[in-house]
Every structure is written in C-alpha cells, then in structure tokens.
Design a protein around this motif. Structure first.
Motif, PDB file in Angstrom:
ATOM      1  N   ALA A   1      30.761  76.869-108.493  1.00  0.00           N
ATOM      2  CA  ALA A   1      31.954  76.377-107.798  1.00  0.00           C
ATOM      3  C   ALA A   1      31.837  76.614-106.294  1.00  0.00           C
ATOM      4  O   ALA A   1      31.376  77.673-105.854  1.00  0.00           O
ATOM      5  N   ALA A   2      32.255  75.625-105.528  1.00  0.00           N
ATOM      6  CA  ALA A   2      32.218  75.756-104.069  1.00  0.00           C
ATOM      7  C   ALA A   2      33.283  76.753-103.618  1.00  0.00           C
ATOM      8  O   ALA A   2      34.425  76.698-104.076  1.00  0.00           O
ATOM      9  N   PHE A   3      32.903  77.674-102.705  1.00  0.00           N
ATOM     10  CA  PHE A   3      33.882  78.614-102.165  1.00  0.00           C
ATOM     11  C   PHE A   3      33.911  78.597-100.631  1.00  0.00           C
ATOM     12  O   PHE A   3      34.778  79.237-100.022  1.00  0.00           O
ATOM     13  N   ALA A   4      33.002  77.865-100.006  1.00  0.00           N
ATOM     14  CA  ALA A   4      33.005  77.799 -98.541  1.00  0.00           C
ATOM     15  C   ALA A   4      32.219  76.579 -98.081  1.00  0.00           C
ATOM     16  O   ALA A   4      31.330  76.073 -98.787  1.00  0.00           O
ATOM     17  N   VAL A   5      32.574  76.121 -96.887  1.00  0.00           N
ATOM     18  CA  VAL A   5      31.799  75.095 -96.182  1.00  0.00           C
ATOM     19  C   VAL A   5      31.518  75.636 -94.782  1.00  0.00           C
ATOM     20  O   VAL A   5      32.404  76.192 -94.123  1.00  0.00           O
ATOM     21  N   LEU A   6      30.274  75.469 -94.337  1.00  0.00           N
ATOM     22  CA  LEU A   6      29.855  75.915 -93.005  1.00  0.00           C
ATOM     23  C   LEU A   6      29.611  74.680 -92.146  1.00  0.00           C
ATOM     24  O   LEU A   6      28.605  73.991 -92.316  1.00  0.00           O
ATOM     25  N   PRO A   7      30.519  74.379 -91.204  1.00  0.00           N
ATOM     26  CA  PRO A   7      30.380  73.180 -90.367  1.00  0.00           C
ATOM     27  C   PRO A   7      29.515  73.459 -89.128  1.00  0.00           C
ATOM     28  O   PRO A   7      29.987  73.520 -87.998  1.00  0.00           O
ATOM     29  N   LEU A   8      28.216  73.636 -89.359  1.00  0.00           N
ATOM     30  CA  LEU A   8      27.286  74.053 -88.307  1.00  0.00           C
ATOM     31  C   LEU A   8      26.350  72.920 -87.910  1.00  0.00           C
ATOM     32  O   LEU A   8      26.135  71.966 -88.662  1.00  0.00           O
ATOM     33  N   TYR A   9      25.761  73.062 -86.722  1.00  0.00           N
ATOM     34  CA  TYR A   9      24.698  72.139 -86.316  1.00  0.00           C
ATOM     35  C   TYR A   9      23.729  72.871 -85.402  1.00  0.00           C
ATOM     36  O   TYR A   9      24.035  73.924 -84.829  1.00  0.00           O
ATOM     37  N   LEU A  10      22.525  72.320 -85.288  1.00  0.00           N
ATOM     38  CA  LEU A  10      21.453  72.903 -84.487  1.00  0.00           C
ATOM     39  C   LEU A  10      21.133  71.989 -83.325  1.00  0.00           C
ATOM     40  O   LEU A  10      21.001  70.772 -83.487  1.00  0.00           O
ATOM     41  N   THR A  11      21.014  72.583 -82.140  1.00  0.00           N
ATOM     42  CA  THR A  11      20.599  71.824 -80.962  1.00  0.00           C
ATOM     43  C   THR A  11      19.588  72.660 -80.192  1.00  0.00           C
ATOM     44  O   THR A  11      19.482  73.876 -80.389  1.00  0.00           O
ATOM     45  N   ARG A  12      18.845  72.013 -79.319  1.00  0.00           N
ATOM     46  CA  ARG A  12      17.868  72.720 -78.476  1.00  0.00           C
ATOM     47  C   ARG A  12      18.374  72.741 -77.046  1.00  0.00           C
ATOM     48  O   ARG A  12      18.803  71.714 -76.529  1.00  0.00           O
ATOM     49  N   ARG A  13      18.294  73.909 -76.440  1.00  0.00           N
ATOM     50  CA  ARG A  13      18.717  74.037 -75.051  1.00  0.00           C
ATOM     51  C   ARG A  13      17.767  75.003 -74.336  1.00  0.00           C
ATOM     52  O   ARG A  13      17.701  76.183 -74.687  1.00  0.00           O
ATOM     53  N   GLY A  14      17.050  74.494 -73.338  1.00  0.00           N
ATOM     54  CA  GLY A  14      16.118  75.330 -72.582  1.00  0.00           C
ATOM     55  C   GLY A  14      15.069  75.985 -73.451  1.00  0.00           C
ATOM     56  O   GLY A  14      14.690  77.141 -73.219  1.00  0.00           O
ATOM     57  N   GLY A  15      14.606  75.272 -74.484  1.00  0.00           N
ATOM     58  CA  GLY A  15      13.607  75.828 -75.378  1.00  0.00           C
ATOM     59  C   GLY A  15      14.160  76.691 -76.482  1.00  0.00           C
ATOM     60  O   GLY A  15      13.413  77.180 -77.334  1.00  0.00           O
ATOM     61  N   LEU A  16      15.458  76.902 -76.498  1.00  0.00           N
ATOM     62  CA  LEU A  16      16.094  77.722 -77.527  1.00  0.00           C
ATOM     63  C   LEU A  16      16.626  76.862 -78.658  1.00  0.00           C
ATOM     64  O   LEU A  16      17.105  75.751 -78.439  1.00  0.00           O
ATOM     65  N   ARG A  17      16.569  77.416 -79.850  1.00  0.00           N
ATOM     66  CA  ARG A  17      17.195  76.784 -81.005  1.00  0.00           C
ATOM     67  C   ARG A  17      18.588  77.411 -81.163  1.00  0.00           C
ATOM     68  O   ARG A  17      18.712  78.578 -81.539  1.00  0.00           O
ATOM     69  N   LEU A  18      19.602  76.634 -80.827  1.00  0.00           N
ATOM     70  CA  LEU A  18      20.975  77.123 -80.732  1.00  0.00           C
ATOM     71  C   LEU A  18      21.823  76.523 -81.846  1.00  0.00           C
ATOM     72  O   LEU A  18      21.840  75.303 -82.034  1.00  0.00           O
ATOM     73  N   VAL A  19      22.557  77.363 -82.585  1.00  0.00           N
ATOM     74  CA  VAL A  19      23.446  76.915 -83.661  1.00  0.00           C
ATOM     75  C   VAL A  19      24.894  77.138 -83.214  1.00  0.00           C
ATOM     76  O   VAL A  19      25.244  78.207 -82.696  1.00  0.00           O
ATOM     77  N   ARG A  20      25.729  76.105 -83.430  1.00  0.00           N
ATOM     78  CA  ARG A  20      27.149  76.164 -83.058  1.00  0.00           C
ATOM     79  C   ARG A  20      27.977  75.496 -84.147  1.00  0.00           C
ATOM     80  O   ARG A  20      27.436  74.827 -85.033  1.00  0.00           O
ATOM     81  N   PHE A  21      29.293  75.652 -84.042  1.00  0.00           N
ATOM     82  CA  PHE A  21      30.201  74.982 -84.961  1.00  0.00           C
ATOM     83  C   PHE A  21      30.506  73.573 -84.470  1.00  0.00           C
ATOM     84  O   PHE A  21      30.756  73.356 -83.279  1.00  0.00           O
ATOM     85  N   VAL A  22      30.493  72.627 -85.381  1.00  0.00           N
ATOM     86  CA  VAL A  22      30.950  71.272 -85.070  1.00  0.00           C
ATOM     87  C   VAL A  22      32.412  71.337 -84.626  1.00  0.00           C
ATOM     88  O   VAL A  22      33.228  72.010 -85.263  1.00  0.00           O
ATOM     89  N   GLY A  23      32.723  70.658 -83.529  1.00  0.00           N
ATOM     90  CA  GLY A  23      34.104  70.591 -83.080  1.00  0.00           C
ATOM     91  C   GLY A  23      34.408  71.412 -81.850  1.00  0.00           C
ATOM     92  O   GLY A  23      35.530  71.356 -81.332  1.00  0.00           O
ATOM     93  N   HIS A  24      33.446  72.195 -81.364  1.00  0.00           N
ATOM     94  CA  HIS A  24      33.723  73.067 -80.220  1.00  0.00           C
ATOM     95  C   HIS A  24      34.040  72.241 -78.973  1.00  0.00           C
ATOM     96  O   HIS A  24      33.674  71.087 -78.862  1.00  0.00           O
ATOM     97  N   GLY A  25      34.708  72.879 -78.051  1.00  0.00           N
ATOM     98  CA  GLY A  25      35.148  72.188 -76.840  1.00  0.00           C
ATOM     99  C   GLY A  25      36.629  71.877 -76.938  1.00  0.00           C
ATOM    100  O   GLY A  25      37.467  72.636 -76.425  1.00  0.00           O
ATOM    101  N   PRO A  26      36.996  70.779 -77.598  1.00  0.00           N
ATOM    102  CA  PRO A  26      38.422  70.455 -77.708  1.00  0.00           C
ATOM    103  C   PRO A  26      39.173  71.258 -78.768  1.00  0.00           C
ATOM    104  O   PRO A  26      40.409  71.270 -78.757  1.00  0.00           O
TER     105      PRO A  26
END
Length: 344
Positions: free
Chosen positions: A59-84
């Motif tokens: 059974a599903a108990f959680a969803v992780l709304p994450l994404y990966l982007t590259r910035r200055g050679g770094l692999r950076l993970v953040r939550f979808v929706g940040h900013g607004p």
C-alpha cells in the motif's frame, strides 16, 4: 517499516496516490495540480524523481515530489513547486514521516545527488530533524486557529484598536455601496484574474513582483483550482467597481491567503485589510479549521494572530563535492552579509 520505491516516468502515473497523499499532508501546494502546472512552466531540462513509497503490504503511504537538476557541476535535488509555493515537503500522514524521510535518503543515493535543498518545510512537521538535515534559513508563516470559533470569538481575541478600526472602516465604506463578491463564474474567471493582477500591480506602484512575473503559471493553476473548488478569489467593490482583491486557496479544512491587491486611492479606508478580515470571517462561517496567512512577517499579520509558525530551508550534502559546495556558498553568504553591515 522499510519502504519499496516506485519511480514514475510521468506525473499522470502517480496521480491517484499523489492526490491521496496531498490530502493527508493538508497542503494545497503539494497537490498534483500544483506540481503538474509548475513542471509544465518551470521543469524544462530537469530529471523527474517522482517517487511512490509502498509498505510491506504494497500500500502506498507517501509520495516524494522530487526532481534532479545540474548546477555548476553539482547534482542538486529539490522539491517540485519551489519558488511560488508557500509550503513543500514529502507527502504523507504525520505518523509516516520518519519512514518517509528514510525513503528520501534512498532516492538521493539512487540519484547520486551531491546536494538536497528542501525549501519551505513547515517547522511543525520537523522535516529537517527527520531528514537529519541542516537548517539554513527560516521564514515566518503564521496561521490563525479557528477550530469552531465564531467571528465574535475571533474579534474578542484581538486588540480593541483592531476591532474598532475594522468596524469603523466597514461602516465608512457602506456609503459607497460596499459589496463583497466571490468569483464563482467560470466564464468570468479570466476577467477576474485580470482585475487581480491589475490591482496587485497598483499595490506595487506599477512595479513587477514575483507574482506578476509568474502570471502565466498562476493563471493556469487558478483555472485548475477553480475547477476543483479550491479557488477563493474575493473582491471588495465600491460603487460597482472592484477596488481590492484577495486571492486564496481552500484545501480540506484549511484556507490559505496567497496574494492581494488594492487601489491606492482607497488606501486611507484600508480596503485591503477590510477584505482580508472578510475572508477570515467567511472561513469561520464555512467551518474552516485553520487560516494560513502565508510566508512573510508583515506587521498586518500580527494584528490577526499571535502565532509564530515558520517554514524552514534545510540542506543535506552527500560526498566531498556536495559538502565543499555548500560550505563555499555559506562562506560567500557570510562575507556578503558582513559587507552589507559595513556599508550600513
């Protein structure tokens, strides 16, 4: 409890469980609708890490709304929706936070992330502690507990000066044909959004704000919110013309104030404050449990509540590269702050 993780290739694939988990989290900014709109407008070039967490029974108990982007050679993970968004985080029930935090670590390892940046995490949920992350910033995000109170109960808990001002301004505005109008007509919505953005721009003396810069995103989401019954778009009208606007969202038993605008010519009548008070009165009348005033420590919010809730930005690093990058950024921030103080 250990978790089995399902990585989704599309938002649609997770929609059913995402909607259920957003309800458990009581967070309109964690909804599938917010995430899908944000991804369409701002997700270009990023790699999705949208993850469903399942327990031993499947059974599903959680969803992780994450994404990966590259910035200055770094692999950076953040939550979808940040900013607004006013609040983000993993989507789960309160009882599942520890297990969900462990799942976040697994996702970071699978993605070979150097840095995880968790923004606008509600402090009361204690996500930094669950994630063993370092808190880098905090921001006020006060709310009003309603819990079956009446409008008179609410006013009794505020200062006599505040009560007198509200009543005086509302009485004064009645001579101009005071009317409160809620946008409830789908055909009228585009025009009402035009009015909202125009009044918001006037509040900012014609300048551009983050809200106006992201107007296309907000128009798209407001349309979805209207269709779901979440949109609360109030206007204060005088002599048949809207002179103040209040844009908020209703999700479950929680109303969230998001943005507003007003005509400067009516400023001395406090039309913005009067409309905000009306939105609180309507939330009480409709049986809402909580009214969230959004991010920011503006003085007017303290007139409505004594609450000192916060959202936090937390950082996790993995490996030498991530640690060095965050340490360098923190040193640069401290140097900038010292220079600012010296100039002052």
């Amino acid at each position: 409890m250990s978790a089995a993780l399902d990585y989704a290739s599309s938002l649609e694939e997770l929609r059913h469980d995402w909607e259920k988990m957003a309800e458990r989290s009581e967070n309109v900014f964690g909804t599938w609708e917010w995430a899908s709109t944000w991804w369409r407008h701002f997700g270009g070039g990023a790699r999705p890490l949208w993850t469903r967490c399942r327990n031993g029974q499947g059974a599903a108990f959680a969803v992780l709304p994450l994404y990966l982007t590259r910035r200055g050679g770094l692999r950076l993970v953040r939550f979808v929706g940040h900013g607004p968004a006013d609040e983000l985080g993993p989507l789960c029930a309160a009882a599942d936070r520890s297990t969900t935090a462990a799942a976040v670590w697994t996702v970071l390892e699978d993605a070979r992330a150097d840095v995880f940046l968790g923004e606008t995490l509600r402090a009361k949920a204690e996500w930094p502690q669950h994630l063993r992350a370092t808190i880098r910033a905090t921001q006020a995000s006060p709310s009003i507990r309603l819990d079956g109170s009446t409008w008179e109960d609410f006013l009794a808990g505020r200062s006599s000066n505040f009560r007198q001002q509200l009543r005086r301004h509302e009485r004064a505005l009645r001579q101009y044909g005071l009317r409160y109008r809620l946008c409830d007509d789908r055909d009228q919505l585009p025009r009402d959004l035009d009015i909202l953005f125009a009044l918001h721009a006037e509040r900012w003396s014609g300048g551009e704000s983050e809200f106006t810069r992201r107007h296309a995103f907000h128009r798209d989401f407001a349309t979805l919110a209207f269709e779901r019954g979440w949109l609360r778009l109030w206007f204060l009208e005088l002599n048949g013309t809207a002179v103040a606007a209040w844009y908020g969202l209703r999700f479950g038993a929680i109303d969230s104030y998001y943005q507003a605008g007003r005509e400067s010519a009516w400023r001395r009548y406090a039309v913005g404050l009067t409309l905000l008070a009306h939105s609180v009165r309507e939330a009480i009348a409709d049986g809402m449990r909580e009214y969230r005033l959004g991010r920011g420590d503006e003085e007017y919010k303290h007139r409505f509540t004594d609450d000192r809730s916060e959202v936090q930005t937390a950082v996790l690093t993995r490996g030498v590269k991530g640690h060095v990058a965050v340490a360098t950024a923190e040193a640069a921030r401290r140097t900038w702050a010292r220079r600012l103080v010296r100039r002052a």
